[in-house]
Design a protein around this motif. Structure first.
Motif, PDB file in Angstrom:
ATOM      1  N   LEU A  42       0.855  -1.186   0.000  1.00 10.13           N
ATOM      2  CA  LEU A  42       0.000   0.000   0.000  1.00 10.13           C
ATOM      3  C   LEU A  42       0.889   1.232   0.000  1.00 10.13           C
ATOM      4  O   LEU A  42       2.094   1.146   0.173  1.00 10.13           O
ATOM      5  N   GLN A  43       0.313   2.382  -0.172  1.00  8.06           N
ATOM      6  CA  GLN A  43       1.071   3.629  -0.249  1.00  8.06           C
ATOM      7  C   GLN A  43       1.835   3.894   1.042  1.00  8.06           C
ATOM      8  O   GLN A  43       1.219   4.089   2.096  1.00  8.06           O
ATOM      9  N   PRO A  44       3.178   3.876   1.020  1.00 11.45           N
ATOM     10  CA  PRO A  44       3.940   4.245   2.226  1.00 11.45           C
ATOM     11  C   PRO A  44       3.628   5.693   2.606  1.00 11.45           C
ATOM     12  O   PRO A  44       3.300   6.516   1.754  1.00 11.45           O
ATOM     13  N   ARG A  45       3.718   6.012   3.893  1.00 12.33           N
ATOM     14  CA  ARG A  45       3.421   7.369   4.342  1.00 12.33           C
ATOM     15  C   ARG A  45       4.322   7.715   5.518  1.00 12.33           C
ATOM     16  O   ARG A  45       4.843   6.835   6.185  1.00 12.33           O
ATOM     17  N   ILE A  46       4.458   8.996   5.753  1.00 12.18           N
ATOM     18  CA  ILE A  46       5.275   9.486   6.856  1.00 12.18           C
ATOM     19  C   ILE A  46       4.343   9.916   7.979  1.00 12.18           C
ATOM     20  O   ILE A  46       3.399  10.680   7.766  1.00 12.18           O
ATOM     21  N   VAL A  47       4.614   9.408   9.174  1.00 17.09           N
ATOM     22  CA  VAL A  47       3.864   9.789  10.371  1.00 17.09           C
ATOM     23  C   VAL A  47       4.905  10.205  11.405  1.00 17.09           C
ATOM     24  O   VAL A  47       5.691   9.377  11.865  1.00 17.09           O
ATOM     25  N   GLY A  48       4.935  11.488  11.727  1.00 12.85           N
ATOM     26  CA  GLY A  48       5.954  11.997  12.635  1.00 12.85           C
ATOM     27  C   GLY A  48       7.328  11.827  12.009  1.00 12.85           C
ATOM     28  O   GLY A  48       7.557  12.271  10.889  1.00 12.85           O
ATOM     29  N   ILE A  53       5.122   1.579   6.373  1.00 12.54           N
ATOM     30  CA  ILE A  53       4.980   0.749   5.178  1.00 12.54           C
ATOM     31  C   ILE A  53       3.890  -0.270   5.471  1.00 12.54           C
ATOM     32  O   ILE A  53       4.015  -1.066   6.408  1.00 12.54           O
ATOM     33  N   SER A  54       2.817  -0.247   4.692  1.00 18.22           N
ATOM     34  CA  SER A  54       1.673  -1.137   4.928  1.00 18.22           C
ATOM     35  C   SER A  54       1.457  -2.039   3.727  1.00 18.22           C
ATOM     36  O   SER A  54       1.755  -1.659   2.589  1.00 18.22           O
ATOM     37  N   TYR A  55       0.911  -3.207   3.999  1.00 20.50           N
ATOM     38  CA  TYR A  55       0.645  -4.193   2.952  1.00 20.50           C
ATOM     39  C   TYR A  55      -0.782  -4.706   3.065  1.00 20.50           C
ATOM     40  O   TYR A  55      -1.330  -4.796   4.168  1.00 20.50           O
ATOM     41  N   LYS A  82     -14.865  -6.643  11.101  1.00 18.08           N
ATOM     42  CA  LYS A  82     -15.068  -6.206   9.722  1.00 18.08           C
ATOM     43  C   LYS A  82     -14.482  -4.807   9.568  1.00 18.08           C
ATOM     44  O   LYS A  82     -14.439  -4.032  10.525  1.00 18.08           O
ATOM     45  N   VAL A  83     -14.057  -4.483   8.355  1.00 16.86           N
ATOM     46  CA  VAL A  83     -13.470  -3.171   8.079  1.00 16.86           C
ATOM     47  C   VAL A  83     -14.406  -2.053   8.531  1.00 16.86           C
ATOM     48  O   VAL A  83     -13.963  -1.065   9.115  1.00 16.86           O
ATOM     49  N   GLU A  84     -15.700  -2.220   8.314  1.00 12.79           N
ATOM     50  CA  GLU A  84     -16.672  -1.181   8.666  1.00 12.79           C
ATOM     51  C   GLU A  84     -16.705  -0.899  10.171  1.00 12.79           C
ATOM     52  O   GLU A  84     -17.152   0.153  10.606  1.00 12.79           O
ATOM     53  N   GLN A  85     -16.242  -1.834  10.988  1.00 12.32           N
ATOM     54  CA  GLN A  85     -16.278  -1.669  12.436  1.00 12.32           C
ATOM     55  C   GLN A  85     -15.088  -0.871  12.982  1.00 12.32           C
ATOM     56  O   GLN A  85     -15.099  -0.466  14.142  1.00 12.32           O
ATOM     57  N   LEU A  86     -14.060  -0.651  12.173  1.00  8.49           N
ATOM     58  CA  LEU A  86     -12.853   0.022  12.653  1.00  8.49           C
ATOM     59  C   LEU A  86     -13.131   1.391  13.262  1.00  8.49           C
ATOM     60  O   LEU A  86     -12.515   1.774  14.248  1.00  8.49           O
ATOM     61  N   GLU A 101      -9.748  -0.506   4.131  1.00  6.74           N
ATOM     62  CA  GLU A 101     -10.693  -0.564   3.005  1.00  6.74           C
ATOM     63  C   GLU A 101      -9.937  -0.772   1.694  1.00  6.74           C
ATOM     64  O   GLU A 101     -10.346  -1.572   0.847  1.00  6.74           O
ATOM     65  N   THR A 102      -8.835  -0.057   1.496  1.00  8.97           N
ATOM     66  CA  THR A 102      -8.014  -0.229   0.295  1.00  8.97           C
ATOM     67  C   THR A 102      -7.472  -1.647   0.215  1.00  8.97           C
ATOM     68  O   THR A 102      -7.527  -2.291  -0.839  1.00  8.97           O
ATOM     69  N   ALA A 103      -6.959  -2.159   1.322  1.00  6.50           N
ATOM     70  CA  ALA A 103      -6.428  -3.526   1.354  1.00  6.50           C
ATOM     71  C   ALA A 103      -7.520  -4.541   1.029  1.00  6.50           C
ATOM     72  O   ALA A 103      -7.284  -5.482   0.249  1.00  6.50           O
TER      73      ALA A 103
END
Length: 109
Positions: A42-48, A53-55, A82-86, A101-103
């Protein structure tokens, strides 16, 4: 997702000399005794000051509580949801529902 306090997903830091995919397999196995199959990066992102890195992954143990063995010093509790419960959980980072949701869409296709 943790059912106590703040919820999140399994993961951890990359060890020296380790590839991100190796880290994913190691951390998920260490924390929950599950083996995963990577479907997509998935799209890597910067947090702090960290790069996240997510898959999108699947696991043989999904929904099977007999296969999950928690590393108690890392994970206090878990629940298959389920994703909807997050959005009903207090999460470690706000992008988690959208990432999940993307995954899910990648895994379904």
């Amino acid at each position: 997702v943790s059912t106590q306090s703040t919820g999140g997903i399994l993961g951890g830091h990359i060890d020296p000399g380790e590839q991100p995919e190796q880290t994913l397999h190691r951390e998920v196995f260490e924390e929950a005794a599950l083996k995963v199959t990577i479907k997509a990066l998935l799209q890597p992102r910067i947090v702090g000051d960290s790069v996240i890195i997510s898959y999108a992954c699947t696991t043989e143990g999904f929904g099977d509580d007999q296969k999950v063995k928690l590393q108690e010093e890392e994970v206090s509790d878990y629940r298959w949801i389920k994703v909807e419960q997050l959005s009903s959980f207090r999460l470690t980072f706000s992008e988690l529902p959208q990432l999940a949701e993307t995954a899910l869409q990648i895994i379904k296709n």
